[in-house]
Design a protein around this motif. Structure first.
Motif, PDB file in Angstrom:
ATOM      1  N   ALA A  98       0.822  -1.217   0.000  1.00  0.00           N
ATOM      2  CA  ALA A  98       0.000   0.000   0.000  1.00  0.00           C
ATOM      3  C   ALA A  98       0.851   1.260   0.000  1.00  0.00           C
ATOM      4  CB  ALA A  98      -0.936  -0.003   1.209  1.00  0.00           C
ATOM      5  N   LEU A  99       1.933   1.261   0.774  1.00  0.00           N
ATOM      6  CA  LEU A  99       2.803   2.440   0.826  1.00  0.00           C
ATOM      7  C   LEU A  99       3.458   2.708  -0.514  1.00  0.00           C
ATOM      8  CD1 LEU A  99       4.714   2.264   4.248  1.00  0.00           C
ATOM      9  CD2 LEU A  99       3.145   4.032   3.484  1.00  0.00           C
ATOM     10  N   GLN A 100       4.028   1.654  -1.093  1.00  0.00           N
ATOM     11  CA  GLN A 100       4.733   1.824  -2.366  1.00  0.00           C
ATOM     12  C   GLN A 100       3.792   2.301  -3.469  1.00  0.00           C
ATOM     13  OE1 GLN A 100       5.276  -0.704  -0.255  1.00  0.00           O
ATOM     14  NE2 GLN A 100       7.396  -1.410  -0.314  1.00  0.00           N
ATOM     15  N   LYS A 101       2.582   1.740  -3.502  1.00  0.00           N
ATOM     16  CA  LYS A 101       1.631   2.124  -4.545  1.00  0.00           C
ATOM     17  C   LYS A 101       1.200   3.578  -4.395  1.00  0.00           C
ATOM     18  CE  LYS A 101      -0.195  -2.540  -5.306  1.00  0.00           C
ATOM     19  NZ  LYS A 101      -1.368  -3.443  -5.109  1.00  0.00           N
ATOM     20  N   ALA A 102       0.922   3.991  -3.165  1.00  0.00           N
ATOM     21  CA  ALA A 102       0.511   5.383  -2.931  1.00  0.00           C
ATOM     22  C   ALA A 102       1.649   6.342  -3.249  1.00  0.00           C
ATOM     23  CB  ALA A 102       0.049   5.548  -1.485  1.00  0.00           C
ATOM     24  N   LEU A 103       2.855   5.976  -2.835  1.00  0.00           N
ATOM     25  CA  LEU A 103       4.044   6.786  -3.087  1.00  0.00           C
ATOM     26  C   LEU A 103       4.293   6.936  -4.580  1.00  0.00           C
ATOM     27  CD1 LEU A 103       6.838   8.029  -2.140  1.00  0.00           C
ATOM     28  CD2 LEU A 103       7.720   5.675  -2.224  1.00  0.00           C
ATOM     29  N   ALA A 104       4.320   5.816  -5.289  1.00  0.00           N
ATOM     30  CA  ALA A 104       4.631   5.823  -6.721  1.00  0.00           C
ATOM     31  C   ALA A 104       3.592   6.605  -7.516  1.00  0.00           C
ATOM     32  CB  ALA A 104       4.734   4.390  -7.235  1.00  0.00           C
ATOM     33  N   LYS A 105       2.333   6.421  -7.181  1.00  0.00           N
ATOM     34  CA  LYS A 105       1.272   7.103  -7.929  1.00  0.00           C
ATOM     35  C   LYS A 105       1.320   8.606  -7.697  1.00  0.00           C
ATOM     36  CE  LYS A 105      -3.685   6.962  -8.897  1.00  0.00           C
ATOM     37  NZ  LYS A 105      -4.960   6.232  -8.666  1.00  0.00           N
ATOM     38  N   ASP A 106       1.485   9.019  -6.449  1.00  0.00           N
ATOM     39  CA  ASP A 106       1.490  10.446  -6.143  1.00  0.00           C
ATOM     40  C   ASP A 106       2.640  11.166  -6.843  1.00  0.00           C
ATOM     41  OD1 ASP A 106       0.578  12.758  -4.269  1.00  0.00           O
ATOM     42  OD2 ASP A 106       2.743  12.625  -3.955  1.00  0.00           O
ATOM     43  N   ILE A 107       3.840  10.616  -6.756  1.00  0.00           N
ATOM     44  CA  ILE A 107       4.999  11.294  -7.343  1.00  0.00           C
ATOM     45  C   ILE A 107       4.918  11.281  -8.862  1.00  0.00           C
ATOM     46  CG2 ILE A 107       7.510  11.310  -7.520  1.00  0.00           C
ATOM     47  CD1 ILE A 107       7.664  10.090  -4.794  1.00  0.00           C
ATOM     48  N   THR A 108       4.468  10.179  -9.431  1.00  0.00           N
ATOM     49  CA  THR A 108       4.383  10.088 -10.893  1.00  0.00           C
ATOM     50  C   THR A 108       3.395  11.096 -11.443  1.00  0.00           C
ATOM     51  OG1 THR A 108       4.964   7.732 -10.799  1.00  0.00           O
ATOM     52  CG2 THR A 108       3.966   8.546 -12.831  1.00  0.00           C
ATOM     53  N   ILE A 109       2.263  11.272 -10.773  1.00  0.00           N
ATOM     54  CA  ILE A 109       1.278  12.256 -11.237  1.00  0.00           C
ATOM     55  C   ILE A 109       1.857  13.661 -11.158  1.00  0.00           C
ATOM     56  CG2 ILE A 109      -0.909  13.374 -10.641  1.00  0.00           C
ATOM     57  CD1 ILE A 109      -1.998  10.608  -9.934  1.00  0.00           C
ATOM     58  N   ARG A 110       2.568  13.974 -10.079  1.00  0.00           N
ATOM     59  CA  ARG A 110       3.107  15.328  -9.936  1.00  0.00           C
ATOM     60  C   ARG A 110       4.239  15.607 -10.921  1.00  0.00           C
ATOM     61  NH1 ARG A 110       5.439  16.349  -5.335  1.00  0.00           N
ATOM     62  NH2 ARG A 110       5.214  14.328  -4.331  1.00  0.00           N
TER      63      ARG A 110
END
Length: 455
Positions: free
Chosen positions: A292-304
């Motif tokens: 869950a942490l990795q998915k939230a981290l990866a998605k947030d940074i990639t979108i920004r």
């Protein structure tokens, strides 16, 4: 929002000069961080400083991003064992424009009084003569003071020594701080912990030259839990430029972080508030396998960094790669550009001088497979399958797929459909896959596909 408290709970703060918090508490302050344009893209190693400026602005202060057109010509010795190659003015100018464009994605340059501003130190150094510099700046800082800096001592104790050019770097950076303090009311310089010596040289110059007061703050240098360098992969640095590191590769970099690193990175590299992060940590601890942490981290940074549309295509790429129910034909409504973005991290192979119908008429899958070739920039090539014997053996062992369908030796090629009459997807085993392109002219097609992917 209290800027120093925000950096502290996120685990970012390293060193802060006494009096800095009190200065910031008085109201809106101006502060800056420098970025040297040594390449035409920033990489994830710069994200800590970008996030520092973002938090600074969110706390109501005015951030300056200094792009070092002048200091980029000199080279910062901090943390380096040898002098780096100096860049030409043309290359530096190209890099400057690219870095400026990337920084505008993260900072708000239209938010009223605390709008971000971008400055280039070449603007105040271009007409500053050497004699003027050593008279007006050099006389205020002693050689003893400069040699006491760790970055200088380490180089002097090493085998390569230090050139006069690099030795003067801290004076040049110190004058940047003085100039911004004098002309833009910048009272604070921020940077990585390896920049502390250079930053306090600036505060000392301000004090000695004009009896002024300025402050310093540094953040932690980010490392992986195993001690290896953050932001490096087997293929090199992870860049913010989509042409250097594809959005899918960028996303995978964050997704593949360890549990320990993910707990640190989600605080440093996202804007999630503390309750959200703590809830994600609890969810992760309860079921680590869901990542869950990795998915939230990866998605947030990639979108920004790359935007929502790039993230949508990454999710489709992931579905296509790992979800057996997502079929080849599910991509057929895509534009060719979006289709190629889905496969931007997949090897591209070519079949030159033949159309798919040539093979369908012959109806021989082995003939097709041995024609699949990967070309380098010099047009040297290698086969995906070296021979019919090798291909036959792999097929008999169930190791060859076309368009996600496991093929047999009696497979009819007419069963397969091409995207836009020119693309097939072939997998050899579990780890080797290729987007196969039918074309007449490989160099032309390679360039056309490259141009198509440009925004």
């Amino acid at each position: 929002m209290n800027f120093v408290e925000e950096l502290t709970w996120r685990g970012m703060l390293h060193t802060i000069m006494p009096g800095t918090e009190e200065m910031l508490a008085k109201g809106m302050a101006s502060g800056y961080i420098g970025f040297d344009p040594t390449a035409d893209s920033l990489h994830v190693g710069h994200l800590t400083q970008i996030m520092t400026l973002i938090h600074f602005q969110r706390a109501g202060h005015k951030p300056y991003a200094l792009v070092g057109g002048a200091t980029g010509m000199v080279g910062d010795p901090s943390g380096k064992s040898q002098e780096r190659n100096l860049l030409s003015e043309d290359v530096l100018q190209h890099n400057l424009e690219a870095v400026k464009k990337q920084l505008t994605r993260f900072l708000d340059f239209n938010s009223g009084a605390n709008s971000a501003e971008m400055v280039n130190n070449y603007d105040w150094f271009k007409s500053f003569t050497f004699l003027d510099f050593i008279r007006d700046v050099g006389k205020h800082i002693t050689v003893n003071y400069m040699m006491a800096k760790d970055s200088v001592k380490k180089r002097l104790e090493g085998d390569t020594g230090m050139s006069f050019t690099e030795f003067t770097y801290q004076l040049v950076q110190g004058y940047d701080f003085y100039y911004l303090w004098k002309h833009h009311n910048c009272a604070l310089q921020m940077g990585g912990s390896d920049q502390w010596g250079n930053i306090v040289t600036g505060t000392e110059l301000i004090r000695r030259k004009d009896a002024g007061e300025a402050f310093a703050l540094t953040t932690q240098l980010i490392k992986k839990a195993d001690g290896t360098k953050f932001g490096k992969t087997e293929s090199g640095a992870v860049w913010l430029d989509a042409e250097r590191t594809s959005p899918y590769q960028f996303y995978q970099f964050w997704l593949n972080t360890t549990d320990v690193d993910a707990k640190a990175y989600i605080r440093i590299f996202t804007l999630f508030e503390r309750p959200v992060i703590e809830a994600l940590e609890a969810e992760h601890d309860a079921a680590p396998h869901t990542r869950a942490l990795q998915k939230a981290l990866a998605k947030d940074i990639t979108i920004r960094v790359h935007g929502k549309e790039a993230m949508r295509l990454i999710e489709i790429t992931t579905e296509f790669t790992f979800n057996s129910s997502f079929q080849w034909e599910d991509l057929f409504d895509f534009s060719e550009k979006d289709f190629l973005k889905v496969f931007s991290s997949t090897n591209t192979f070519f079949i030159s001088g033949k159309t798919f119908i040539d093979f369908v008429i012959g109806d021989d899958v082995l003939n097709l497979l041995v024609e699949v070739k990967n070309y380098d920039s010099d047009l040297n090539y290698k086969h995906m399958f070296e021979s019919k014997t090798e291909a036959r053996k792999l097929i008999m062992n169930g190791g060859v797929y076309i368009n996600k369908i496991k093929i047999s030796l009696d497979q009819k090629l007419s069963d397969f459909k091409l995207f836009k009459d020119k693309y097939l997807f072939i997998q050899r085993g579990k780890k080797n896959s290729a987007l196969v392109v039918f074309c007449d002219d490989v160099p032309y097609e390679m360039e056309r596909m490259k141009d198509l992917l440009k925004d």
